[in-house]
Motif scaffolding. Structure first.
Motif, PDB file in Angstrom:
ATOM      1  N   GLU A 181       0.833  -1.204   0.000  1.00 37.95           N
ATOM      2  CA  GLU A 181       0.000   0.000   0.000  1.00 37.95           C
ATOM      3  C   GLU A 181       0.870   1.257   0.000  1.00 37.95           C
ATOM      4  N   ALA A 182       1.940   1.266   0.785  1.00 42.61           N
ATOM      5  CA  ALA A 182       2.845   2.414   0.822  1.00 42.61           C
ATOM      6  C   ALA A 182       3.551   2.589  -0.520  1.00 42.61           C
ATOM      7  N   LEU A 183       3.943   1.492  -1.133  1.00 43.78           N
ATOM      8  CA  LEU A 183       4.614   1.546  -2.428  1.00 43.78           C
ATOM      9  C   LEU A 183       3.683   2.103  -3.501  1.00 43.78           C
ATOM     10  N   VAL A 184       2.474   1.590  -3.576  1.00 41.31           N
ATOM     11  CA  VAL A 184       1.501   2.082  -4.565  1.00 41.31           C
ATOM     12  C   VAL A 184       1.187   3.549  -4.297  1.00 41.31           C
ATOM     13  N   THR A 185       1.007   3.904  -3.036  1.00 45.84           N
ATOM     14  CA  THR A 185       0.727   5.308  -2.695  1.00 45.84           C
ATOM     15  C   THR A 185       1.868   6.199  -3.160  1.00 45.84           C
ATOM     16  N   HIS A 186       3.092   5.784  -2.933  1.00 54.09           N
ATOM     17  CA  HIS A 186       4.252   6.576  -3.350  1.00 54.09           C
ATOM     18  C   HIS A 186       4.237   6.811  -4.870  1.00 54.09           C
ATOM     19  N   VAL A 187       3.979   5.762  -5.629  1.00 51.40           N
ATOM     20  CA  VAL A 187       3.962   5.885  -7.090  1.00 51.40           C
ATOM     21  C   VAL A 187       2.793   6.762  -7.530  1.00 51.40           C
ATOM     22  N   VAL A 188       1.621   6.569  -6.938  1.00 57.44           N
ATOM     23  CA  VAL A 188       0.450   7.386  -7.302  1.00 57.44           C
ATOM     24  C   VAL A 188       0.719   8.857  -7.001  1.00 57.44           C
ATOM     25  N   VAL A 189       1.241   9.157  -5.819  1.00 59.92           N
ATOM     26  CA  VAL A 189       1.518  10.551  -5.462  1.00 59.92           C
ATOM     27  C   VAL A 189       2.546  11.148  -6.422  1.00 59.92           C
ATOM     28  N   HIS A 190       3.551  10.377  -6.791  1.00 60.25           N
ATOM     29  CA  HIS A 190       4.550  10.839  -7.752  1.00 60.25           C
ATOM     30  C   HIS A 190       3.891  11.190  -9.095  1.00 60.25           C
ATOM     31  N   GLU A 191       3.023  10.311  -9.576  1.00 59.81           N
ATOM     32  CA  GLU A 191       2.362  10.558 -10.864  1.00 59.81           C
ATOM     33  C   GLU A 191       1.365  11.714 -10.757  1.00 59.81           C
ATOM     34  N   VAL A 192       0.712  11.860  -9.620  1.00 59.62           N
ATOM     35  CA  VAL A 192      -0.161  13.020  -9.398  1.00 59.62           C
ATOM     36  C   VAL A 192       0.664  14.303  -9.459  1.00 59.62           C
ATOM     37  N   GLY A 193       1.885  14.240  -8.974  1.00 57.44           N
ATOM     38  CA  GLY A 193       2.770  15.402  -9.082  1.00 57.44           C
ATOM     39  C   GLY A 193       2.961  15.837 -10.522  1.00 57.44           C
ATOM     40  N   HIS A 194       3.087  14.876 -11.428  1.00 59.63           N
ATOM     41  CA  HIS A 194       3.187  15.216 -12.859  1.00 59.63           C
ATOM     42  C   HIS A 194       1.897  15.877 -13.349  1.00 59.63           C
ATOM     43  N   HIS A 195       0.758  15.452 -12.815  1.00 57.47           N
ATOM     44  CA  HIS A 195      -0.519  16.071 -13.171  1.00 57.47           C
ATOM     45  C   HIS A 195      -0.516  17.561 -12.820  1.00 57.47           C
ATOM     46  N   PHE A 196       0.192  17.899 -11.739  1.00 54.75           N
ATOM     47  CA  PHE A 196       0.277  19.293 -11.319  1.00 54.75           C
ATOM     48  C   PHE A 196       1.456  20.030 -11.958  1.00 54.75           C
ATOM     49  N   GLY A 197       2.146  19.365 -12.892  1.00 56.24           N
ATOM     50  CA  GLY A 197       3.205  20.025 -13.640  1.00 56.24           C
ATOM     51  C   GLY A 197       4.573  19.941 -13.000  1.00 56.24           C
ATOM     52  N   LEU A 198       4.731  19.112 -11.975  1.00 53.92           N
ATOM     53  CA  LEU A 198       6.033  18.970 -11.333  1.00 53.92           C
ATOM     54  C   LEU A 198       6.903  17.994 -12.121  1.00 53.92           C
ATOM     55  N   SER A 199       8.175  18.298 -12.202  1.00 49.95           N
ATOM     56  CA  SER A 199       9.127  17.401 -12.871  1.00 49.95           C
ATOM     57  C   SER A 199       9.615  16.364 -11.859  1.00 49.95           C
ATOM     58  N   ASP A 200      10.318  15.355 -12.349  1.00 51.22           N
ATOM     59  CA  ASP A 200      10.928  14.371 -11.443  1.00 51.22           C
ATOM     60  C   ASP A 200      11.896  15.071 -10.487  1.00 51.22           C
ATOM     61  N   ASP A 201      12.681  16.017 -10.996  1.00 49.21           N
ATOM     62  CA  ASP A 201      13.624  16.748 -10.142  1.00 49.21           C
ATOM     63  C   ASP A 201      12.891  17.532  -9.058  1.00 49.21           C
ATOM     64  N   ASP A 202      11.772  18.180  -9.416  1.00 51.37           N
ATOM     65  CA  ASP A 202      10.968  18.910  -8.426  1.00 51.37           C
ATOM     66  C   ASP A 202      10.519  17.966  -7.315  1.00 51.37           C
ATOM     67  N   MET A 203      10.019  16.797  -7.702  1.00 51.82           N
ATOM     68  CA  MET A 203       9.488  15.866  -6.715  1.00 51.82           C
ATOM     69  C   MET A 203      10.582  15.279  -5.842  1.00 51.82           C
ATOM     70  N   HIS A 204      11.762  15.007  -6.435  1.00 49.28           N
ATOM     71  CA  HIS A 204      12.884  14.511  -5.626  1.00 49.28           C
ATOM     72  C   HIS A 204      13.309  15.571  -4.612  1.00 49.28           C
ATOM     73  N   ALA A 205      13.305  16.829  -5.003  1.00 47.39           N
ATOM     74  CA  ALA A 205      13.666  17.900  -4.081  1.00 47.39           C
ATOM     75  C   ALA A 205      12.662  17.999  -2.934  1.00 47.39           C
ATOM     76  N   ILE A 206      11.379  17.847  -3.252  1.00 52.34           N
ATOM     77  CA  ILE A 206      10.337  17.887  -2.223  1.00 52.34           C
ATOM     78  C   ILE A 206      10.508  16.701  -1.261  1.00 52.34           C
ATOM     79  N   GLU A 207      10.729  15.500  -1.831  1.00 55.27           N
ATOM     80  CA  GLU A 207      10.903  14.310  -0.994  1.00 55.27           C
ATOM     81  C   GLU A 207      12.145  14.443  -0.108  1.00 55.27           C
ATOM     82  N   ASN A 208      13.225  14.974  -0.665  1.00 53.51           N
ATOM     83  CA  ASN A 208      14.464  15.114   0.123  1.00 53.51           C
ATOM     84  C   ASN A 208      14.323  16.166   1.209  1.00 53.51           C
ATOM     85  N   GLY A 209      13.447  17.139   0.984  1.00 55.67           N
ATOM     86  CA  GLY A 209      13.226  18.185   1.991  1.00 55.67           C
ATOM     87  C   GLY A 209      12.224  17.789   3.058  1.00 55.67           C
ATOM     88  N   ALA A 210      11.498  16.717   2.817  1.00 57.05           N
ATOM     89  CA  ALA A 210      10.454  16.310   3.778  1.00 57.05           C
ATOM     90  C   ALA A 210      11.062  15.578   4.957  1.00 57.05           C
TER      91      ALA A 210
END
Length: 130
Positions: free
Chosen positions: A101-130
């Motif tokens: 469930e955590a793995l699927v949630t992580h992938v879904v949230v990542h792909e939702v980030g693309h829906h909002f226009g975030l790049s992979d680099d943007d999302m990695h920066a957010i994850e590293n800052g969390a």
């Protein structure tokens, strides 16, 4: 969900939909039109389009026009789609022991980030800052 027998596509869809319910407003207000698909692997055309050589290395993909690129003048677009690739997710689940469930949630949230226009680099920066 613990490692045992391999869950089928219906379980992955249920987990993905559950992940959507945990995304808070105002983000959740923009997810109603996203279609969830479960496939075993990405096809060759998809892999080539995203620059990945090995289908085992792609666990999810967003396909659609990100919200920041949408316009009232964009008509006739197909709804955005998040595809989860079941076999790579099962392999990662088995190899890492991370809760499915955590793995699927992580992938879904990542792909939702693309829906909002975030790049992979943007999302990695957010994850590293969390």
């Amino acid at each position: 969900m613990r490692i045992g027998s391999a869950p089928g596509p219906e379980v992955f869809e249920r987990l993905a939909r559950a992940a959507f319910t945990r995304i808070p407003p105002p983000f959740s207000d923009h997810l109603a039109d996203i279609v969830i698909r479960i496939e075993e692997f990405a096809d060759e055309e998809t892999l080539e389009a995203v620059g990945i050589d090995d289908a085992w290395h792609l666990s999810g993909l967003y396909h659609g026009r990100p919200l920041d690129e949408q316009s009232v003048w964009s008509s006739g677009d197909m709804p955005p789609v998040i595809t989860l690739y079941r076999q790579p997710l099962l392999a990662e689940w088995s190899e890492t022991g991370v809760d499915l469930e955590a793995l699927v949630t992580h992938v879904v949230v990542h792909e939702v980030g693309h829906h909002f226009g975030l790049s992979d680099d943007d999302m990695h920066a957010i994850e590293n800052g969390a």
